[in-house]
Design a protein around this motif. Sequence first.
Motif, PDB file in Angstrom:
ATOM      1  N   LEU A 204       0.803  -1.174  -0.216  1.00 34.70           N
ATOM      2  CA  LEU A 204      -0.101  -0.018   0.035  1.00 34.70           C
ATOM      3  C   LEU A 204       0.971   1.169  -0.125  1.00 34.70           C
ATOM      4  N   GLU A 205       0.578   2.039  -0.956  1.00 32.27           N
ATOM      5  CA  GLU A 205       1.346   3.304  -1.005  1.00 32.27           C
ATOM      6  C   GLU A 205       0.856   4.763  -0.700  1.00 32.27           C
ATOM      7  N   HIS A 206      -0.845   4.309  -0.981  1.00 31.49           N
ATOM      8  CA  HIS A 206      -1.454   5.693  -0.985  1.00 31.49           C
ATOM      9  C   HIS A 206      -2.852   5.383   0.118  1.00 31.49           C
ATOM     10  N   LEU A 207      -2.987   6.098   0.947  1.00 31.98           N
ATOM     11  CA  LEU A 207      -4.135   5.692   1.740  1.00 31.98           C
ATOM     12  C   LEU A 207      -4.990   7.124   2.112  1.00 31.98           C
ATOM     13  N   ALA A 208      -6.322   7.408   1.720  1.00 27.58           N
ATOM     14  CA  ALA A 208      -6.645   8.619   1.611  1.00 27.58           C
ATOM     15  C   ALA A 208      -8.135   8.317   2.725  1.00 27.58           C
ATOM     16  N   ILE A 209      -8.527   9.209   3.637  1.00 31.09           N
ATOM     17  CA  ILE A 209      -9.604   9.028   4.462  1.00 31.09           C
ATOM     18  C   ILE A 209     -10.261  10.440   4.508  1.00 31.09           C
ATOM     19  N   GLU A 210     -11.422  10.572   3.923  1.00 31.05           N
ATOM     20  CA  GLU A 210     -11.915  11.942   4.015  1.00 31.05           C
ATOM     21  C   GLU A 210     -13.396  12.078   4.326  1.00 31.05           C
ATOM     22  N   ASP A 211     -13.978  12.638   5.482  1.00 29.96           N
ATOM     23  CA  ASP A 211     -15.448  12.929   5.572  1.00 29.96           C
ATOM     24  C   ASP A 211     -15.954  11.567   6.227  1.00 29.96           C
ATOM     25  N   CYS A 212     -15.183  11.150   7.222  1.00 27.65           N
ATOM     26  CA  CYS A 212     -15.685   9.983   7.874  1.00 27.65           C
ATOM     27  C   CYS A 212     -16.191  10.065   9.203  1.00 27.65           C
ATOM     28  N   SER A 213     -16.859  10.690   9.709  1.00 26.94           N
ATOM     29  CA  SER A 213     -17.117  11.297  10.885  1.00 26.94           C
ATOM     30  C   SER A 213     -17.095  10.592  12.023  1.00 26.94           C
ATOM     31  N   ASN A 214     -17.398   9.286  11.892  1.00 25.49           N
ATOM     32  CA  ASN A 214     -17.385   8.255  13.019  1.00 25.49           C
ATOM     33  C   ASN A 214     -16.213   7.482  13.169  1.00 25.49           C
ATOM     34  N   LEU A 215     -15.179   7.913  12.364  1.00 20.57           N
ATOM     35  CA  LEU A 215     -14.032   6.901  12.292  1.00 20.57           C
ATOM     36  C   LEU A 215     -12.986   7.555  13.447  1.00 20.57           C
ATOM     37  N   GLY A 217     -10.155   6.113  14.926  1.00 22.52           N
ATOM     38  CA  GLY A 217      -8.511   6.053  15.125  1.00 22.52           C
ATOM     39  C   GLY A 217      -7.907   5.529  13.863  1.00 22.52           C
ATOM     40  N   LEU A 218      -6.381   5.530  13.708  1.00 24.21           N
ATOM     41  CA  LEU A 218      -5.990   5.027  12.389  1.00 24.21           C
ATOM     42  C   LEU A 218      -5.922   3.299  12.463  1.00 24.21           C
ATOM     43  N   PRO A 219      -5.763   2.788  11.623  1.00 25.16           N
ATOM     44  CA  PRO A 219      -5.819   1.434  11.279  1.00 25.16           C
ATOM     45  C   PRO A 219      -4.470   0.928  12.086  1.00 25.16           C
ATOM     46  N   CYS A 236     -12.458  14.384   9.148  1.00 30.04           N
ATOM     47  CA  CYS A 236     -12.832  13.490  10.119  1.00 30.04           C
ATOM     48  C   CYS A 236     -12.582  13.848  11.448  1.00 30.04           C
ATOM     49  N   PRO A 237     -13.543  14.366  11.877  1.00 36.44           N
ATOM     50  CA  PRO A 237     -13.201  15.120  13.449  1.00 36.44           C
ATOM     51  C   PRO A 237     -12.660  14.063  14.497  1.00 36.44           C
ATOM     52  N   LYS A 238     -13.410  13.061  14.746  1.00 34.23           N
ATOM     53  CA  LYS A 238     -12.836  12.464  15.739  1.00 34.23           C
ATOM     54  C   LYS A 238     -11.457  11.539  15.300  1.00 34.23           C
ATOM     55  N   LEU A 239     -11.345  11.283  14.085  1.00 28.86           N
ATOM     56  CA  LEU A 239     -10.126  10.758  13.654  1.00 28.86           C
ATOM     57  C   LEU A 239      -9.023  11.684  13.917  1.00 28.86           C
ATOM     58  N   SER A 240      -9.223  12.862  13.457  1.00 29.52           N
ATOM     59  CA  SER A 240      -8.017  14.073  13.473  1.00 29.52           C
ATOM     60  C   SER A 240      -7.783  14.228  15.121  1.00 29.52           C
ATOM     61  N   ARG A 241      -8.520  14.215  15.825  1.00 30.32           N
ATOM     62  CA  ARG A 241      -8.663  14.519  17.273  1.00 30.32           C
ATOM     63  C   ARG A 241      -7.505  13.587  18.041  1.00 30.32           C
ATOM     64  N   SER A 242      -7.778  12.173  17.601  1.00 24.79           N
ATOM     65  CA  SER A 242      -6.836  11.070  17.887  1.00 24.79           C
ATOM     66  C   SER A 242      -5.502  10.815  17.174  1.00 24.79           C
ATOM     67  N   ILE A 260       2.497  13.200   5.460  1.00 19.80           N
ATOM     68  CA  ILE A 260       1.103  13.160   5.980  1.00 19.80           C
ATOM     69  C   ILE A 260       0.558  14.432   5.972  1.00 19.80           C
ATOM     70  N   THR A 261      -0.697  14.317   5.519  1.00 21.16           N
ATOM     71  CA  THR A 261      -1.630  15.534   5.429  1.00 21.16           C
ATOM     72  C   THR A 261      -2.841  15.212   6.335  1.00 21.16           C
ATOM     73  N   VAL A 262      -2.912  16.080   7.429  1.00 23.08           N
ATOM     74  CA  VAL A 262      -4.296  15.846   8.458  1.00 23.08           C
ATOM     75  C   VAL A 262      -4.489  17.034   8.678  1.00 23.08           C
ATOM     76  N   ASP A 263      -5.985  17.367   8.426  1.00 24.71           N
ATOM     77  CA  ASP A 263      -6.407  18.540   8.834  1.00 24.71           C
ATOM     78  C   ASP A 263      -7.011  18.383  10.381  1.00 24.71           C
ATOM     79  N   PHE A 264      -6.577  19.258  11.244  1.00 27.00           N
ATOM     80  CA  PHE A 264      -7.098  19.125  12.919  1.00 27.00           C
ATOM     81  C   PHE A 264      -7.895  20.128  13.109  1.00 27.00           C
ATOM     82  N   ASP A 265      -8.851  19.898  14.118  1.00 27.67           N
ATOM     83  CA  ASP A 265      -9.849  20.617  14.684  1.00 27.67           C
ATOM     84  C   ASP A 265      -9.164  21.854  15.408  1.00 27.67           C
TER      85      ASP A 265
END
Length: 283
Positions: A204-215, A217-219, A236-242, A260-265
């Motif tokens: 796996l080279e690319h993993l994109a997770i967007e607009d998944c409000s109930n996720l 944690g990272l795998p 992904c607000p919950k994912l971003s916080r963790s 790593i590209t992450v938007d944070f609250d």
Amino acid sequence: MRVLDLSGSPLEELPDSIGSLFHFKFLNLNSNNKIRRLPNSICKLLNLELLNLDGCTALEEIPEGIGNLINLRSYLPKGIRHLTFLQFLYFHRCVNLTSLGEEIQFLSNLRQLWISSCENLESLSPDLNLLTALDTLFISDCVKLDLMKNTEGPQGLRSFGIFDSDLAALPPWLEDSSNVMQSIAIERCNNLNELSELQKYTFLEHLAIEDCSNLVGLPHGMHCLTELRELKIADCPKLSRSCRRQLKAKESKFTREVKITVDFDVDTDEEDTSMINQLRSCR
């Protein structure tokens, strides 16, 4: 004219002007073994009820707009099992499509399958594992589709995308391609609360997770993905916080080699913001 029978003709392509024959109900292209693709204008034949492609052994692509043919009795044209050169198959807004059926398993050269906005589609083919050439599968906004029905999946998928789905978890059959998968995109899956173990996805080279409000944690096993080059998390607000805590605990080699590209609250504190900026600058 309501019927056009071109069976056995030496045609290598259909003229774009065929789209002006909007009274057609039956188009017979049986045994046209030189036609490689159909013109997009064929999607203007809104009264077409039957499209016979039996024996079109050189056909490589069916137009994406096939779903516009609202009177077509089957979105999988008659004889599709013989289209062994078909490489790209698109289903978009095929409102009468409920299943891909069993004939799709015979498309031995099918490489890309895109399905979007098929609101009544309930199941994929039960024999996805027989699509040995399939390397790309994207599914978007198919509200009735149950991906958990399949017990086996393609073994050669390199790119997989799921969008606008109510899945709570990724389908287990996706792991059948774990040793070749290179890209996974997950967007607008608001029921998704966990991801399957990804340590098996060694390429796996690319993993994109967007607009998944109930996720939340990272795998697990992210540090085992030695080929991972890009991780993107957005909306992904919950994912971003963790995520900041999980990334802080990851092995340094992982954070050095992965973009790593992450938007944070807005509640991210200064220490965490500094840590993320450092991670982002590590290439």
